[in-house]
Motif scaffolding. Structure first.
Motif, PDB file in Angstrom:
ATOM      1  N   ALA A  61       0.798  -1.260  -0.219  1.00 53.73           N
ATOM      2  CA  ALA A  61       0.064  -0.064  -0.025  1.00 53.73           C
ATOM      3  C   ALA A  61       0.948   1.306  -0.011  1.00 53.73           C
ATOM      4  O   ALA A  61       0.717   2.148   0.802  1.00 53.73           O
ATOM      5  N   CYS A  65       2.648   5.732  -4.501  1.00 57.30           N
ATOM      6  CA  CYS A  65       2.455   5.021  -5.850  1.00 57.30           C
ATOM      7  C   CYS A  65       1.621   6.123  -6.636  1.00 57.30           C
ATOM      8  O   CYS A  65       0.595   6.561  -6.458  1.00 57.30           O
ATOM      9  N   ARG A  68      -2.018   5.020  -7.021  1.00 57.94           N
ATOM     10  CA  ARG A  68      -2.732   4.932  -5.684  1.00 57.94           C
ATOM     11  C   ARG A  68      -4.208   5.460  -5.876  1.00 57.94           C
ATOM     12  O   ARG A  68      -5.249   4.938  -5.490  1.00 57.94           O
ATOM     13  N   GLN A  72      -7.743   3.437  -5.114  1.00 54.87           N
ATOM     14  CA  GLN A  72      -8.508   3.938  -3.882  1.00 54.87           C
ATOM     15  C   GLN A  72      -9.857   4.562  -4.303  1.00 54.87           C
ATOM     16  O   GLN A  72     -10.694   4.401  -3.767  1.00 54.87           O
ATOM     17  N   PHE A  80      -6.866  -0.176  -0.285  1.00 55.22           N
ATOM     18  CA  PHE A  80      -5.903  -0.040   0.569  1.00 55.22           C
ATOM     19  C   PHE A  80      -6.592  -0.797   2.014  1.00 55.22           C
ATOM     20  O   PHE A  80      -5.669  -0.963   3.159  1.00 55.22           O
ATOM     21  N   SER A 257      -1.203  10.654  -4.802  1.00 55.90           N
ATOM     22  CA  SER A 257      -0.055  10.059  -3.897  1.00 55.90           C
ATOM     23  C   SER A 257       0.240  10.839  -2.738  1.00 55.90           C
ATOM     24  O   SER A 257      -0.128  12.195  -2.807  1.00 55.90           O
TER      25      SER A 257
END
Length: 422
Positions: A61, A65, A68, A72, A80, A257
């Motif tokens: 996680a 990233c 991300r 998410q 996550f 991120s």
């Protein structure tokens, strides 16, 4: 005089040429796409490769990233929090295979990304199918879920490279940097799989390259020296062929991120990893090629002045989500407002010629994506800079100079075997 890859119609001496990144100019070797550029018809350019995510699930996680926010915010459940798989986060087998078949039909290569692509139960079957269809492939992986039984499949498929997101050599730092449960021994597994792939490659005389990625933030900055120790020892154990290249850069503030990094730390990192820097020299002496993209080391919040006014590069690369939905470009990271069609349901050519794609492109140009949003360290931003310079030359009646410059690049640059490093 030599053509300078990052400055259209510009020439310099051998020293100036040597300071340039060859990959910046290698787009000129795809003659069919270049013909569309010279004609000013950027909409007709088809992708060289796609970033294909068979799953958004990941056993890490990482806060920094680049994907991300796609995992998410735009999946129907928060990845996550380790949810069960859903249609928005994992491709069905049928969707994955139809997608690969349509990419084979279109002759579009595959960059396997995610999530962690090796989490998909049919990932290796899909890799084999794409290889049988004649596609170039590469794999971006955290490396924790590979094993000695699965690694040979990658070599048999002749993937161009396997890039491990190692980021640090120390176990505790690895866990904190990638944000996984302390009870897991993923750091040890990743290093064991790097060793195993190096051994298999040597035994099979495979041409697959092994790359390591180091994304640096406050968590792993102080682990640079132990990481250099690890890399040098790895090369020694494998007679200089443990790893082919390392790409190292500071964590970049992609949309969604969470980056913990100061400008002073970015400057200090660049001094370490640029040619002549202590980290660069030590790791290079071990026989490892160091890639430290200059665009990733820009400090400050202001975007540099540029000729870019609209997106001219989004046709060159694309992205496919676990649903099979295709994105306008590979730097939009799963955004719903960039979906142009579903590759599992229709052909790439149909999607690429569609009114939907045209409308999406018009919309992002209205939003000034290329000017205000496009990541400065991405291939799209670089190509937009090049193509904008070409359009300025067109308006000034200097296209003969552009053509001569392109021909010069083809004479002086190495011909690439694939498009993954552009």
């Amino acid at each position: 005089m030599f053509p300078l890859p990052d400055k259209v119609a510009a020439w310099g001496d051998e020293a100036a040429f040597g300071r340039c990144r060859p990959e910046d100019g290698q787009w000129v070797f795809w003659e069919d796409r270049v013909a569309h550029v010279l004609a000013g018809d950027y909409f007709k350019v088809r992708p060289l490769h796609v970033e294909l995510s068979p799953t958004y699930l990941c056993n890490f996680a990482c806060p920094w990233c680049s994907c991300r926010s796609a995992r998410q915010d735009w999946s129907d459940i928060d990845i996550f929090n380790r949810p069960d798989a859903s249609p928005g986060t994992v491709m069905s087998d049928a969707t994955l295979m139809r997608t690969v078949d349509h990419l084979v039909e279109a002759g579009i290569d595959i960059q396997w990304v995610g999530g962690e692509p090796s989490m998909h139960p049919s990932f290796y079957k899909a890799v084999t199918r794409a290889a049988e269809g004649g596609l170039n492939q590469c794999l971006f992986t955290n490396g924790s879920l590979l094993n000695a039984k699965r690694l040979p499949v990658l070599l048999q498929a002749r993937v161009a490279f396997v890039r491990f997101s190692l980021d640090t050599a120390s176990e505790d730092v690895h866990r904190r940097h990638h944000d996984y449960d302390a009870r897991r021994n993923y750091g040890q597994r990743v290093k064991a799989n790097i060793e195993a792939l190096a051994e298999l490659r040597a035994a099979s005389e495979s041409t697959t390259e092994i790359g390591l990625s180091f994304v640096i933030d406050q968590v792993n900055f102080d682990d640079l020296e132990p990481s250099a120790d690890y890399l040098c020892a790895l090369q020694y154990r494998h007679n200089g062929r443990g790893v082919d290249y390392v790409i190292i850069r500071p964590a970049y503030p992609f949309a969604g991120s969470q980056v913990c990094l100061t400008d002073d730390m970015v400057v200090a990192l660049q001094k370490q990893v640029r040619p002549g820097g202590p980290w660069y020299e030590r790791v290079s002496e071990a026989g490892i090629r160091i890639v430290a993209p200059s665009a990733s080391f820009n400090v400050g919040g202001d975007r540099p002045k540029t000729d870019i006014s609209e997106c001219l590069s989004c046709g060159w690369f694309s992205e496919i989500a676990p649903t099979g939905e295709m994105q306008l470009c590979s730097d939009r990271y799963g955004r719903p407002d960039s979906i142009i069609g579903n590759v599992a349901r229709t052909t790439v050519d149909t999607i690429w010629r569609s009114d939907v794609r045209r409308a999406r492109l018009d919309q992002i140009n209205t939003e000034r994506c290329a000017v205000d949003t496009c990541p400065r360290n991405g291939r799209g931003y670089h190509l937009n800079s090049i193509f904008s310079q070409i359009e300025r030359a067109r308006s000034e009646g200097r296209m003969s100079e552009v053509i001569a410059w392109i021909e010069g690049l083809r004479r002086t640059l190495p011909r690439p075997q694939h498009s993954f490093f552009l």
